[in-house]
Design an enzyme around this catalytic site. Structure first.
Site, PDB file in Angstrom:
ATOM      1  CG  ASP A  13      -2.070  -0.954   1.122  1.00  0.00           C
ATOM      2  OD1 ASP A  13      -2.181  -1.653   0.091  1.00  0.00           O
ATOM      3  OD2 ASP A  13      -2.867  -1.033   2.079  1.00  0.00           O
ATOM      4  CG  ASP A  14       0.306   3.791   2.318  1.00  0.00           C
ATOM      5  OD1 ASP A  14      -0.894   3.893   1.996  1.00  0.00           O
ATOM      6  OD2 ASP A  14       0.669   3.546   3.477  1.00  0.00           O
ATOM      7  CG  HIS A 134      -4.823   5.924   2.711  1.00  0.00           C
ATOM      8  ND1 HIS A 134      -3.691   5.211   3.027  1.00  0.00           N
ATOM      9  CD2 HIS A 134      -4.685   7.150   3.319  1.00  0.00           C
ATOM     10  CE1 HIS A 134      -2.892   5.954   3.781  1.00  0.00           C
ATOM     11  NE2 HIS A 134      -3.481   7.118   3.977  1.00  0.00           N
TER      12      HIS A 134
END
Length: 323
Positions: A13-14, A134
């Site tokens: 993620d991110d 998110h």
């Protein structure tokens, strides 16, 4: 003891949060430890991350962001229920509180999601392989319906359902983290209906709530998988996702989504995840557990319930974690 056959997606993620984070994610991908990434299109390094994804042919999805930094859609140009007085999203807990209070205008959520999908296409030149949320905003009440509608309209089929079996009993998690994980799981359970009605698909098994940051270890990842597979017959093919947040620590002021990097991004915990993910011991254990790595778009994915052992087994599999 023999176990079901598992095809595992490891999603970082991110992606796009900062160059140092992205450096670690690409390192993990090239090492074969990460098979998919989720891009923050409002991240400080979104453009360079998109270039890395193209260069290395990294399967990339959208990490829909409604809680951190600045928006990319219509909310940039005026007052919005999604933003605080400084023009930033309301934060991980602030957004949840606003949703619970009925203060979030859902058509504004739809507008921001559509803008982020459009921005993704501008950056990558194609649709995302998947869309997740998110800080798991995509499974929140009301938001999940808008999210499912937006994905169906743009033809994206794959998402994440963050339900990790037994997470409520993971005593190594601090009380606030465990409470948050159980809340996410409860929201995800309620989101299954809207997701299924709009044709979205997800893996049979999810892991990552109990293995985030300092808590990632070979023992915890293998344990999460073992809990998820309890009661599923030997030889049954199972799809799984491990959510991860590897990378090198951010160095302020670089990074973030408009407000600079947060404390978690600057901490050693991101590097810890990178080291665990790229260590041979983890993959030796997972190979022993019968795990085969793949990317999300490579899965012969099923609609929820198809190919499951039986109705009784499915109900057992979907039991909520104890609080």
């Amino acid at each position: 003891m023999a176990r079901p056959r598992v095809r595992l997606v490891v999603t970082a993620d991110d992606f796009g949060y900062c160059p140092r984070r992205d450096e670690g994610i690409v390192e993990a991908f090239l090492a074969g430890a990460v098979t998919s990434v989720s891009l923050l299109v409002n991240g400080a390094a979104a453009e360079s991350a998109a270039e890395l994804a193209r260069r290395h042919r990294i399967p990339t999805g959208l990490h829909a962001n409604l809680s951190e930094g600045r928006p990319v859609g219509p909310a940039r140009h005026g007052a919005s229920s999604l933003l605080g007085p400084e023009g930033f999203f309301l934060g991980k807990m602030g957004f949840r509180e606003a949703v619970a209070a009925g203060e979030v205008v859902l058509p504004q959520v739809r507008g921001e999601l559509e803008a982020q999908l459009s921005r993704f296409r501008e950056l990558l030149g194609r649709d995302p392989t998947h869309v997740d949320g998110h800080q798991h905003v995509h499974v929140l009440p009301g938001v999940c319906q808008v999210f499912a509608e937006a994905l169906q309209a743009c033809g994206v089929r794959f998402t994440r359902l963050p339900m990790e079996r037994g997470v409520g009993g993971c005593t190594w998690l601090e009380a606030p983290a465990r409470a948050f994980a159980c809340s996410v799981e409860q929201d995800a359970r309620a989101a299954m209906g809207p997701f299924a009605r709009h044709g979205l698909r997800w893996t049979d098994v999810f892991m990552g709530l109990s293995t985030c940051g300092r808590h990632m270890s070979t023992h915890h990842v293998s344990g999460a998988l073992a809990r998820a597979l309890e009661g599923i017959p030997t030889g049954r093919a199972v799809t799984a996702e491990l959510m991860a947040h590897p990378g090198y620590p951010s160095v302020p002021p670089a990074g973030g989504s408009g407000e600079g990097p947060d404390a978690f991004s600057c901490s050693w915990e991101r590097l810890h995840e990178l080291r665990v993910l790229t260590a041979p011991v983890l993959w030796a254990q997972l190979a022993q557990d019968g795990v085969q790595l793949c990317a999300l778009h490579e899965l012969d994915s099923k609609r929820p319930g198809e190919g499951t052992p039986s109705e009784a087994t499915l109900e057992t599999f979907l039991e909520p974690s104890p609080l």
